[in-house]
Write a protein that holds these residues in place. Structure first.
Motif, PDB file in Angstrom:
ATOM      1  N   UNK A 100       0.858  -1.187   0.000  1.00 29.69           N
ATOM      2  CA  UNK A 100       0.000   0.000   0.000  1.00 29.69           C
ATOM      3  C   UNK A 100       0.891   1.233   0.000  1.00 29.69           C
ATOM      4  N   UNK A 101       0.841   1.961  -1.096  1.00 25.82           N
ATOM      5  CA  UNK A 101       1.652   3.171  -1.230  1.00 25.82           C
ATOM      6  C   UNK A 101       1.085   3.985  -2.376  1.00 25.82           C
ATOM      7  N   UNK A 102       1.584   5.193  -2.551  1.00 26.08           N
ATOM      8  CA  UNK A 102       1.160   6.018  -3.670  1.00 26.08           C
ATOM      9  C   UNK A 102       1.486   5.315  -4.985  1.00 26.08           C
ATOM     10  N   UNK A 103       0.639   5.519  -5.974  1.00 25.27           N
ATOM     11  CA  UNK A 103       0.821   4.860  -7.270  1.00 25.27           C
ATOM     12  C   UNK A 103       2.194   5.155  -7.875  1.00 25.27           C
ATOM     13  N   UNK A 104       2.676   6.378  -7.723  1.00 27.63           N
ATOM     14  CA  UNK A 104       3.995   6.724  -8.270  1.00 27.63           C
ATOM     15  C   UNK A 104       5.083   5.862  -7.620  1.00 27.63           C
ATOM     16  N   UNK A 105       4.946   5.617  -6.333  1.00 30.51           N
ATOM     17  CA  UNK A 105       5.909   4.755  -5.643  1.00 30.51           C
ATOM     18  C   UNK A 105       5.713   3.303  -6.073  1.00 30.51           C
ATOM     19  N   UNK A 106       4.459   2.883  -6.190  1.00 29.05           N
ATOM     20  CA  UNK A 106       4.147   1.510  -6.589  1.00 29.05           C
ATOM     21  C   UNK A 106       4.715   1.205  -7.968  1.00 29.05           C
ATOM     22  N   UNK A 107       4.652   2.162  -8.881  1.00 26.79           N
ATOM     23  CA  UNK A 107       5.089   1.937 -10.260  1.00 26.79           C
ATOM     24  C   UNK A 107       6.592   2.089 -10.458  1.00 26.79           C
ATOM     25  N   UNK A 131      -8.019   2.546  -6.278  1.00 25.53           N
ATOM     26  CA  UNK A 131      -8.939   3.312  -5.441  1.00 25.53           C
ATOM     27  C   UNK A 131      -8.451   4.755  -5.363  1.00 25.53           C
ATOM     28  N   UNK A 132      -9.233   5.597  -4.708  1.00 21.71           N
ATOM     29  CA  UNK A 132      -8.827   6.975  -4.470  1.00 21.71           C
ATOM     30  C   UNK A 132      -7.823   6.965  -3.324  1.00 21.71           C
ATOM     31  N   UNK A 133      -6.660   7.558  -3.554  1.00 22.23           N
ATOM     32  CA  UNK A 133      -5.582   7.552  -2.581  1.00 22.23           C
ATOM     33  C   UNK A 133      -5.703   8.737  -1.622  1.00 22.23           C
ATOM     34  N   UNK A 134      -4.974   8.708  -0.552  1.00 22.71           N
ATOM     35  CA  UNK A 134      -4.994   9.774   0.445  1.00 22.71           C
ATOM     36  C   UNK A 134      -4.677  11.130  -0.178  1.00 22.71           C
ATOM     37  N   UNK A 135      -3.756  11.152  -1.157  1.00 21.62           N
ATOM     38  CA  UNK A 135      -3.353  12.397  -1.798  1.00 21.62           C
ATOM     39  C   UNK A 135      -4.400  12.929  -2.781  1.00 21.62           C
ATOM     40  N   UNK A 136      -5.441  12.135  -3.038  1.00 19.33           N
ATOM     41  CA  UNK A 136      -6.479  12.555  -3.976  1.00 19.33           C
ATOM     42  C   UNK A 136      -6.359  11.910  -5.337  1.00 19.33           C
ATOM     43  N   UNK A 137      -5.195  11.340  -5.657  1.00 25.09           N
ATOM     44  CA  UNK A 137      -5.028  10.622  -6.922  1.00 25.09           C
ATOM     45  C   UNK A 137      -5.874   9.354  -6.892  1.00 25.09           C
ATOM     46  N   UNK A 138      -6.118   8.807  -8.067  1.00 25.62           N
ATOM     47  CA  UNK A 138      -6.747   7.495  -8.148  1.00 25.62           C
ATOM     48  C   UNK A 138      -5.757   6.575  -8.841  1.00 25.62           C
ATOM     49  N   UNK A 139      -5.583   5.399  -8.272  1.00 24.74           N
ATOM     50  CA  UNK A 139      -4.653   4.438  -8.867  1.00 24.74           C
ATOM     51  C   UNK A 139      -4.439   3.273  -7.949  1.00 24.74           C
ATOM     52  N   UNK A 140      -3.490   2.394  -8.327  1.00 27.87           N
ATOM     53  CA  UNK A 140      -3.169   1.238  -7.492  1.00 27.87           C
ATOM     54  C   UNK A 140      -2.462   1.718  -6.240  1.00 27.87           C
TER      55      UNK A 140
END
Length: 140
Positions: A100-107, A131-140
């Motif tokens: 579980x992390x921001x999509x940018x970190x995940x990718x 899903x919608x992430x804490x930062x407001x982005x949507x992604x894995x």
């Protein structure tokens, strides 16, 4: 079924300890023996919490597994209670992890390498969801 929770110091920002209805351990507990809240670990043969937890558990679930802890486990670091339990984990028992992390970190390519390393230890991944992430982005 009995559940015990090991938390990292950073994870404490995301919950209220009194709302966790099971035994909750953190780094400070590593130096205390649970049989007595005032009895401190003092010497050889005294119980060591990360070893006692490893012996007690039949299964370990690391959820959520953030990028920092993922990197620590993949590289063998054991600098908190959670990573010490994992480092001592008996590989014949299941260990499941939920990245579980921001999509940018995940990718980031290093994340895939680290996840594969954990799978190479025999750990089982519970895949990310979109899903919608804490930062407001949507992604894995």
């Amino acid at each position: 079924m009995e559940v015990q929770v090991v938390t990292t110091e950073n994870a404490k920002h995301f919950y209220i300890p009194g709302e966790i209805p099971v035994t909750l351990y953190s780094d400070a507990d590593e130096w205390q023996v649970r049989l007595s809240p005032t009895q401190l670990w003092k010497g050889r043969t005294d119980p060591v919490l990360h070893i006692e937890l490893r012996r007690w558990a039949d299964l370990m679930l690391v959820a959520p597994l953030d990028a920092n802890t993922l990197a620590k486990i993949a590289n063998g670091l054991s600098d908190n209670l959670l990573t010490c339990v994992i480092r001592a984990w008996e590989l014949s028992k299941p260990l499941l992890f939920c990245p579980a992390m921001n999509t940018a970190m995940w990718e980031h390519p290093i994340t895939a390498q680290q996840v594969e390393k954990l799978k190479g230890f025999g750990y089982m991944e519970i895949p990310c969801i979109v899903k919608k992430l804490v930062c407001g982005d949507e992604g894995e």
